[in-house]
Design an enzyme around this catalytic site. Structure first.
Site, PDB file in Angstrom:
ATOM      1  N   ASN A  17      31.954  52.667  32.255  1.00 57.62           N
ATOM      2  CA  ASN A  17      30.648  52.187  31.789  1.00 57.62           C
ATOM      3  C   ASN A  17      29.545  52.930  32.541  1.00 57.62           C
ATOM      4  OD1 ASN A  17      29.924  50.641  34.278  1.00 57.62           O
ATOM      5  ND2 ASN A  17      31.821  49.580  33.723  1.00 57.62           N
TER       6      ASN A  17
ATOM      7  N   LYS B 115      33.297  30.280  36.554  1.00 56.30           N
ATOM      8  CA  LYS B 115      33.846  31.054  37.672  1.00 56.30           C
ATOM      9  C   LYS B 115      33.554  30.388  39.022  1.00 56.30           C
ATOM     10  CE  LYS B 115      33.599  35.386  35.051  1.00 56.30           C
ATOM     11  NZ  LYS B 115      33.624  36.841  35.099  1.00 56.30           N
TER      12      LYS B 115
ATOM     13  N   LYS C  63      29.093  31.453  32.731  1.00 53.13           N
ATOM     14  CA  LYS C  63      29.897  32.187  33.741  1.00 53.13           C
ATOM     15  C   LYS C  63      29.775  31.530  35.113  1.00 53.13           C
ATOM     16  CE  LYS C  63      29.680  36.643  31.402  1.00 53.13           C
ATOM     17  NZ  LYS C  63      29.021  37.908  31.215  1.00 53.13           N
TER      18      LYS C  63
ATOM     19  N   LYS D 235      48.418  64.855  28.943  1.00 56.48           N
ATOM     20  CA  LYS D 235      47.216  64.786  28.119  1.00 56.48           C
ATOM     21  C   LYS D 235      47.598  64.464  26.670  1.00 56.48           C
ATOM     22  CE  LYS D 235      43.286  67.493  26.594  1.00 56.48           C
ATOM     23  NZ  LYS D 235      42.696  68.816  26.460  1.00 56.48           N
TER      24      LYS D 235
ATOM     25  N   ASP E 218      36.719  44.924  31.540  1.00 53.30           N
ATOM     26  CA  ASP E 218      37.455  43.719  31.122  1.00 53.30           C
ATOM     27  C   ASP E 218      38.809  44.097  30.511  1.00 53.30           C
ATOM     28  OD1 ASP E 218      35.535  41.784  31.858  1.00 53.30           O
ATOM     29  OD2 ASP E 218      34.307  42.396  30.144  1.00 53.30           O
TER      30      ASP E 218
ATOM     31  N   PHE F 216      27.080  38.635  39.032  1.00 48.25           N
ATOM     32  CA  PHE F 216      26.041  39.176  38.164  1.00 48.25           C
ATOM     33  C   PHE F 216      26.493  38.945  36.726  1.00 48.25           C
ATOM     34  CE2 PHE F 216      22.570  41.782  39.961  1.00 48.25           C
ATOM     35  CZ  PHE F 216      22.791  41.530  41.292  1.00 48.25           C
TER      36      PHE F 216
HETATM   37  O1  PMT Z   1      24.954  49.891  38.971  1.00 46.69           O
HETATM   38  P1  PMT Z   1      23.571  49.932  38.334  1.00 46.69           P
HETATM   39  O2  PMT Z   1      23.360  51.164  37.492  1.00 46.69           O
HETATM   40  O3  PMT Z   1      22.479  49.736  39.349  1.00 46.69           O
HETATM   41  O4  PMT Z   1      23.479  48.700  37.309  1.00 46.69           O
HETATM   42  C1  PMT Z   1      23.488  47.392  37.803  1.00 46.69           C
HETATM   43  C2  PMT Z   1      24.362  46.479  36.932  1.00 46.69           C
HETATM   44  C3  PMT Z   1      23.781  46.393  35.547  1.00 46.69           C
HETATM   45  C4  PMT Z   1      25.807  47.003  36.865  1.00 46.69           C
HETATM   46  C5  PMT Z   1      24.346  45.066  37.633  1.00 46.69           C
HETATM   47  O5  PMT Z   1      23.031  44.597  37.694  1.00 46.69           O
HETATM   48  C6  PMT Z   1      25.204  44.062  36.864  1.00 46.69           C
HETATM   49  O6  PMT Z   1      24.755  43.384  35.980  1.00 46.69           O
HETATM   50  N1  PMT Z   1      26.509  43.955  37.246  1.00 46.69           N
HETATM   51  C7  PMT Z   1      27.500  43.129  36.551  1.00 46.69           C
HETATM   52  C8  PMT Z   1      27.949  43.808  35.294  1.00 46.69           C
HETATM   53  C9  PMT Z   1      29.070  43.032  34.604  1.00 46.69           C
HETATM   54  O7  PMT Z   1      30.188  43.443  34.681  1.00 46.69           O
HETATM   55  O8  PMT Z   1      28.690  41.900  34.081  1.00 46.69           O
HETATM   56  P2  PMT Z   1      29.717  40.881  33.301  1.00 46.69           P
HETATM   57  O9  PMT Z   1      28.818  39.864  32.713  1.00 46.69           O
HETATM   58  O10 PMT Z   1      30.634  41.656  32.411  1.00 46.69           O
HETATM   59  O11 PMT Z   1      30.583  40.273  34.468  1.00 46.69           O
HETATM   60  C10 PMT Z   1      30.198  39.060  35.129  1.00 46.69           C
HETATM   61  C11 PMT Z   1      30.635  39.090  36.570  1.00 46.69           C
HETATM   62  O12 PMT Z   1      32.069  39.102  36.650  1.00 46.69           O
HETATM   63  C12 PMT Z   1      30.150  40.282  37.355  1.00 46.69           C
HETATM   64  O13 PMT Z   1      29.770  39.830  38.653  1.00 46.69           O
HETATM   65  C13 PMT Z   1      31.385  41.196  37.443  1.00 46.69           C
HETATM   66  O14 PMT Z   1      31.380  41.955  38.658  1.00 46.69           O
HETATM   67  C14 PMT Z   1      32.509  40.181  37.434  1.00 46.69           C
HETATM   68  N2  PMT Z   1      33.773  40.674  36.845  1.00 46.69           N
HETATM   69  C15 PMT Z   1      33.853  41.064  35.542  1.00 46.69           C
HETATM   70  C16 PMT Z   1      35.067  41.469  35.020  1.00 46.69           C
HETATM   71  C17 PMT Z   1      36.194  41.486  35.831  1.00 46.69           C
HETATM   72  N3  PMT Z   1      37.375  41.894  35.378  1.00 46.69           N
HETATM   73  N4  PMT Z   1      36.104  41.093  37.108  1.00 46.69           N
HETATM   74  C18 PMT Z   1      34.924  40.702  37.632  1.00 46.69           C
HETATM   75  O15 PMT Z   1      34.832  40.341  38.814  1.00 46.69           O
END
Ligand code: PMT
Length: 424
Positions: free
Chosen positions: A231, A363, A359, A310, A300, A345
């Site tokens: 991403n 969580k 969330k 490849k 995810d 986040f």
């Molecule tokens: O890195 P930058 O360019 O500065 O951008 C910042 C950002 C946009 C990445 C940051 O501000 C942000 O939003 N990070 C979380 C992105 C994300 O994965 O969001 P989500 O809504 O999909 O996940 C929710 C939370 O679960 C997040 O804290 C993520 O770290 C966590 N997660 C998600 C999937 C997974 N398999 N394990 C996790 O721990």
């Protein structure tokens, strides 16, 4: 905040970033420059400190002036450069004492073996050494010299004495030296020295004694040896949080996906690639943390099978079967320590608050920072963000601000939550 109607949102984003670079506002710094070939690099150092809005007063030794003149520093800092103890054309009564009293930090960079010896033994025979002897503020020294001089037992002993008297020594880099030798003794990158200054004085140490783990950046999930799913995360948000926590005195571990960013000074970085590697790095360290802040953009899904070779293109469509990765944050919520604070986040494109709130509860988080990638100046890659903090205390919408300022607000909130938790 000023906005410019001709450039709309973009100018607003740039201006807000400039306002975020004021970490040394109101701080007085004495920069002592001595007679090393690296003295010319001190001009950039003075400039970087000034860019953080520090009031920088440069003291040059007689030998330093063989390499660089006072006018350079006076132009960069806006302050008279001090060179002579007996010069009366200065604004203070007894210059070296007055300046020493006012200083929030003293920095000698570059420091020669000669000045290290003088400072270690309390000699005060010029403006720099008299001023340093009168300083009781935090003091940093960045030695720069030939390797053989640096490794001489007398210099080693002097460094130990300086540490005993409270000086913090910024270790020289290893590399090619001006004299042609290669080894330890090179002046460190100026930005790294500024990092040490920021860690000393930019913030009150209200996170001292806390262990904080931060995640940042993207994960990458391989398809075959040359391709992967990932991403747009640059890591800027997570790195800003790690940096602010360190400046506030915390012991910080940063579990980071691949980024092009420099590690914040004083932060332990654990590099990872995939979501599974991040899961192992985070869960293996989670038990020792007082706070965990998950700013990383974790995949995810990952390819169910990673090809050994490849994948060749053909005229047929290619379908890649994906399987779920482990949700690291959900695991952390399920295994949260009694006093541990957990912050996630949420990156959303619609119904941001509702999705983030879901969330937060599912969580078992204490706080979630929601951002919407569709909002100008927010999300991936930018130096700014627009974040809404959601927790038991309610919903707090933050304005557009630099990622460092977001990190400050976020950690303020986490400290409040921790204080409440501890008082119960
Ligand atoms: O890195 P930058 O360019 O500065 O951008 C910042 C950002 C946009 C990445 C940051 O501000 C942000 O939003 N990070 C979380 C992105 C994300 O994965 O969001 P989500 O809504 O999909 O996940 C929710 C939370 O679960 C997040 O804290 C993520 O770290 C966590 N997660 C998600 C999937 C997974 N398999 N394990 C996790 O721990």
């Amino acid at each position: 905040m000023r906005t410019d109607s001709f450039c709309g949102g973009l100018c607003e984003v740039k201006l807000q970033k400039a306002e975020g670079d004021r970490m040394l506002q109101g701080k007085t710094i004495i920069l002592g420059v001595t007679g090393s070939i690296a003295a010319y690099k001190a001009a950039n150092l003075a400039s970087l400190l000034k860019k953080q809005h520090a009031d920088v007063h440069v003291i040059l030794t007689k030998n330093a002036m063989q390499f660089i003149g006072p006018v350079t520093f006076e132009t960069l800092t806006g302050n008279k450069c001090l060179t002579d103890t007996f010069d009366r054309s200065h604004p203070f009564e007894v210059e070296h004492v007055e300046l020493a009293k006012r200083a929030d930090l003293a920095l000698v960079a570059p420091a020669t073996a000669n000045v290290m010896a003088k400072l270690a033994h309390g000699l005060a025979d010029d403006m720099l050494t008299t001023t340093m002897l009168a300083c009781d503020c935090p003091r940093l020294i960045a030695p720069a010299m030939n390797t053989r001089m640096y490794e001489n037992p007398a210099t080693r002993d002097n460094e130990l004495i300086l540490k005993k008297y409270g000086w913090k020594v910024i270790q020289p880099a290893v590399g090619h030296l001006a004299c042609g030798d290669t080894g330890k003794g090179k002046f460190p990158e100026e930005s790294l020295i500024v990092g040490h200054v920021l860690n000393e004085i930019a913030f009150a140490k209200d996170m001292a004694g806390l262990r904080v783990l931060v995640t940042a950046g993207p994960t990458i999930e391989p398809i075959d040896p040359v391709r992967f799913l990932s991403n747009h995360s640059s890591g800027k948000m997570g790195y800003a949080i790690a940096h602010v926590c360190r400046m506030r005195g915390a012991e910080v571990t940063l579990v980071s996906g691949r980024t092009s960013l420099d590690a914040p000074v004083g932060v332990t970085v654990v590099p990872v690639d995939s979501a599974q590697e991040m899961f192992e790095a985070v869960t293996g360290r989670a038990g020792q943390q007082d706070m965990i802040i998950k700013a990383a953009a974790v995949a995810d899904y990952r390819p169910a099978v990673v090809a050994d070779e490849k994948v060749k293109k053909s005229d047929d469509e290619l379908n890649i079967e994906l399987e779920r990765t482990q949700d690291i944050l959900a695991w952390l919520g399920a295994h949260k320590g009694e006093r541990q604070i957990l912050c996630g986040f949420a990156m959303e494109t619609e119904h941001m608050v509702e999705h983030a709130q879901e969330k937060l509860e599912r969580k078992n988080l204490d706080l979630i920072a929601a951002n919407n990638v569709k909002v100008a100046g927010a999300g991936f890659g930018t130096d700014t963000n627009v974040v809404t903090l959601i927790g038991a205390q309610g919903v707090q919408e933050l304005a557009l601000m630099s990622k460092e300022d977001v990190a400050v607000k976020l950690t303020d909130e986490l400290l409040k939550i921790r204080a409440e938790r501890i008082s119960k």
